[in-house]
Every structure is written in structure tokens, then in C-alpha cells.
Write a protein that holds these residues in place. Structure first.
Motif, PDB file in Angstrom:
ATOM      1  N   ARG A  78       0.868  -1.178   0.000  1.00 44.63           N
ATOM      2  CA  ARG A  78       0.000   0.000   0.000  1.00 44.63           C
ATOM      3  C   ARG A  78       0.913   1.238   0.000  1.00 44.63           C
ATOM      4  O   ARG A  78       1.355   1.704   1.043  1.00 44.63           O
ATOM      5  CB  ARG A  78      -0.921   0.011   1.217  1.00 44.63           C
ATOM      6  CG  ARG A  78      -1.852   1.224   1.274  1.00 44.63           C
ATOM      7  CD  ARG A  78      -2.733   1.186   2.503  1.00 44.63           C
ATOM      8  NE  ARG A  78      -3.635   0.054   2.462  1.00 44.63           N
ATOM      9  CZ  ARG A  78      -4.361  -0.349   3.502  1.00 44.63           C
ATOM     10  NH1 ARG A  78      -4.232   0.272   4.668  1.00 44.63           N
ATOM     11  NH2 ARG A  78      -5.188  -1.377   3.387  1.00 44.63           N
ATOM     12  N   ARG A 133      -4.539   2.699  -2.808  1.00 46.30           N
ATOM     13  CA  ARG A 133      -5.123   1.425  -2.432  1.00 46.30           C
ATOM     14  C   ARG A 133      -4.070   0.317  -2.523  1.00 46.30           C
ATOM     15  O   ARG A 133      -3.033   0.483  -3.156  1.00 46.30           O
ATOM     16  CB  ARG A 133      -6.313   1.098  -3.342  1.00 46.30           C
ATOM     17  CG  ARG A 133      -7.495   2.039  -3.187  1.00 46.30           C
ATOM     18  CD  ARG A 133      -8.534   1.749  -4.255  1.00 46.30           C
ATOM     19  NE  ARG A 133      -8.032   2.063  -5.591  1.00 46.30           N
ATOM     20  CZ  ARG A 133      -8.631   1.672  -6.711  1.00 46.30           C
ATOM     21  NH1 ARG A 133      -9.716   0.929  -6.662  1.00 46.30           N
ATOM     22  NH2 ARG A 133      -8.126   2.002  -7.886  1.00 46.30           N
ATOM     23  N   THR A 134      -4.354  -0.809  -1.899  1.00 49.00           N
ATOM     24  CA  THR A 134      -3.417  -1.917  -1.902  1.00 49.00           C
ATOM     25  C   THR A 134      -3.281  -2.498  -3.305  1.00 49.00           C
ATOM     26  O   THR A 134      -4.270  -2.694  -4.012  1.00 49.00           O
ATOM     27  CB  THR A 134      -3.889  -3.022  -0.942  1.00 49.00           C
ATOM     28  OG1 THR A 134      -4.056  -2.458   0.368  1.00 49.00           O
ATOM     29  CG2 THR A 134      -2.875  -4.148  -0.877  1.00 49.00           C
ATOM     30  N   SER A 177       5.961   2.080   1.429  1.00 43.92           N
ATOM     31  CA  SER A 177       4.826   1.163   1.347  1.00 43.92           C
ATOM     32  C   SER A 177       4.683   0.381   2.630  1.00 43.92           C
ATOM     33  O   SER A 177       5.668   0.085   3.315  1.00 43.92           O
ATOM     34  CB  SER A 177       4.981   0.190   0.175  1.00 43.92           C
ATOM     35  OG  SER A 177       4.813   0.830  -1.061  1.00 43.92           O
TER      36      SER A 177
END
Length: 267
Positions: A78, A133-134, A177
Motif C-alpha cells: 500500500r 489502495r493496496t 509502502s
């Protein structure tokens, strides 16, 4: 006593399963300091400056310029994009914005974060952030889900008065991330990550062999992991083991000793 052993074995199995999951949730280490961080930015998608996650890139530019960087994002990550723009001493109110695009140049929406901010007149700097978003290993063709590959970051001022155009500014960008793990895993994977030029073939040696021409050199440490196993499999196997142990324990508690009931001698 036997029940205690079953519970202990179940807890041990759960602990072994949680170990890899906890390791996967740890953000990847920053790249080694062998290479210097970029000190310039591109002016288009094709000239975007490549940066690694966990490293701060800088660039000197002018108000009104479009600044581009590219970075890799892999399955289960993410990404969070942060940007800081240092403004000149005297200026009018300015609105700055960051946009993130995937390898197909589709603009990706931010889950949260100050993607657009207005700096008041005379402000020293403005800070922006975008949490994506992931990244998924696979998605439907019609969906707009983030997929593994190269991502582009564009930073620009969208509201600058004519008098402020061309004034010097200094930009800093950083991408990090969070590893989400198996909770974001899906069934399926891409044949190749969305890296520009990865599906373009170029003429190889004289024997006519052809090799893929990759136009982008950014990739995560350790290579792309799209489609590999995740801790989702660990938790699935652990759940099956715990269910089996629970069944065995329940049977042992309910079946009794297996001997016939005691009959009084005078009956």
C-alpha cells in the motif's frame, strides 16, 4: 490431560503460522546507500526520473513546471506518496497537487491524504500526501484496481498567477509502502508486471531471437513477487490443522472410557 496437550499443540501451530505473517507485514527495508538519490525530475511520463521506495528524491524547478517520477509497487503493498515543495520568499497563493498513475497511465485515486493543498501568500512550503489502495496481484480487465508494476508521480501547481510563473521552487518526494499481506491476496496473477515496454519485442541477435524490451529499470528489491504464495496460505493451512485438532479433542472428550458400565455383583 490429553485435552491440554491438544490445546497446547493448537496454540503452537497458531504461533508458527503467525510468525511468517508478522514478517510479511513489516515494511521492506530501504535500499542500500550505494546509489545517490535522484536530484532531478522528468517533464513527462517518458522522461520520468526513476526512484526507489524509501529514498527521498529532490528537484529544483520553476512554478508551473510538471515534475514526473516513477517508482515500483508490488503485490500486497500500500504505497504512500509524500511531497514537499519549498516556495520562494514572496509569492501569491498557490495550489499544488500530486497525481499518481499506474503502468497503464490510469490515474489512481487516493484513499486518504492531502492530495491537493493551497499555500497561502508568503508561505515557506506546502506538504502533500497520497495513500493509494493496496496493489492486487490480479484484477478484472474493466476494473481500475492498482496492479503490480511501474507507477508515476506527477507534481505540479494547478493555480499559479502569471506573476509567479517561473519562480524557483524546490521539491522533495518520497514513496514508502506498508506490506498488507494475505488479507489482500486474490486468486490469479498477471503474466508480467505493468512495466512500460515489457511486452514490446525487439530484434535480438543475428539468429533472429527476440527479447523483451523493457523501458523501465525500476523494480522492488528481490524482484517482482506477483503470484507467489502469501501468508494467506499459511493461515488457511493453520485453520485446517486447528479444525482437525478440535475435532480430535471433541471426540476424545465425548467418547468416554470405552469400558462397559459397572454392574453390581448382586444384580
Amino acid at each position: 490431560m490429553w485435552t491440554i496437550r491438544v490445546v497446547s499443540a493448537a496454540l503452537l501451530t497458531l504461533g508458527l503460522a503467525a510468525g511468517p505473517a508478522a514478517a510479511d507485514s513489516t515494511p521492506s527495508a530501504s535500499p542500500s546507500g550505494d546509489s545517490a538519490a535522484p536530484t532531478s525530475a522528468g517533464t513527462s511520463f517518458r522522461t520520468a526520473t526513476e526512484i526507489d521506495q524509501g529514498r527521498t528524491a529532490t528537484a529544483n524547478a520553476s512554478a508551473g513546471d510538471y515534475l514526473y517520477w516513477s517508482f515500483p509497487a508490488d503485490t500486497g503493498q500500500r504505497p504512500t506518496v509524500e511531497a514537499t515543495v519549498k516556495l520562494p520568499r514572496e509569492h501569491a497563493a498557490q495550489t499544488w497537487q500530486i497525481d499518481v498513475y499506474d503502468g497503464l497511465r490510469r490515474r489512481q485515486a487516493c484513499q486518504y491524504g492531502a492530495q491537493t493543498r493551497t499555500a497561502a501568500a508568503g508561505a515557506e512550503s506546502v506538504e502533500l500526501a497520497c495513500v493509494l489502495r493496496t496493489v492486487r496481484a490480479w484484477s478484472e480487465p474493466w476494473a481500475d484496481d492498482p496492479l503490480p508494476g511501474t507507477y508515476y508521480l506527477r507534481l505540479t501547481a494547478v493555480g499559479v498567477r502569471t506573476a509567479d510563473l517561473g519562480q524557483p521552487v524546490a521539491a522533495e518526494v518520497r514513496v514508502e509502502s506498508k506490506e498488507i499481506g494475505g488479507s489482500a491476496a486474490v486468486d490469479g496473477r498477471l503474466a508480467e508486471p505493468l512495466v512500460p515496454g515489457v511486452a514490446v519485442a525487439r530484434q535480438g541477435d543475428e539468429d533472429g531471437s527476440r527479447a523483451p524490451a523493457v523501458l523501465s529499470g525500476v523494480e522492488p528489491d528481490g524482484g517482482w513477487s506477483s503470484g507467489r504464495w502469501s501468508d494467506r496460505w499459511v493461515w488457511t493451512v493453520s485453520g485446517a490443522v486447528l479444525a482437525a485438532l478440535a475435532g480430535i479433542g471433541g471426540y476424545a472428550l465425548t467418547r468416554g472410557s470405552g469400558r462397559p458400565p459397572h454392574v453390581p455383583p448382586n444384580a
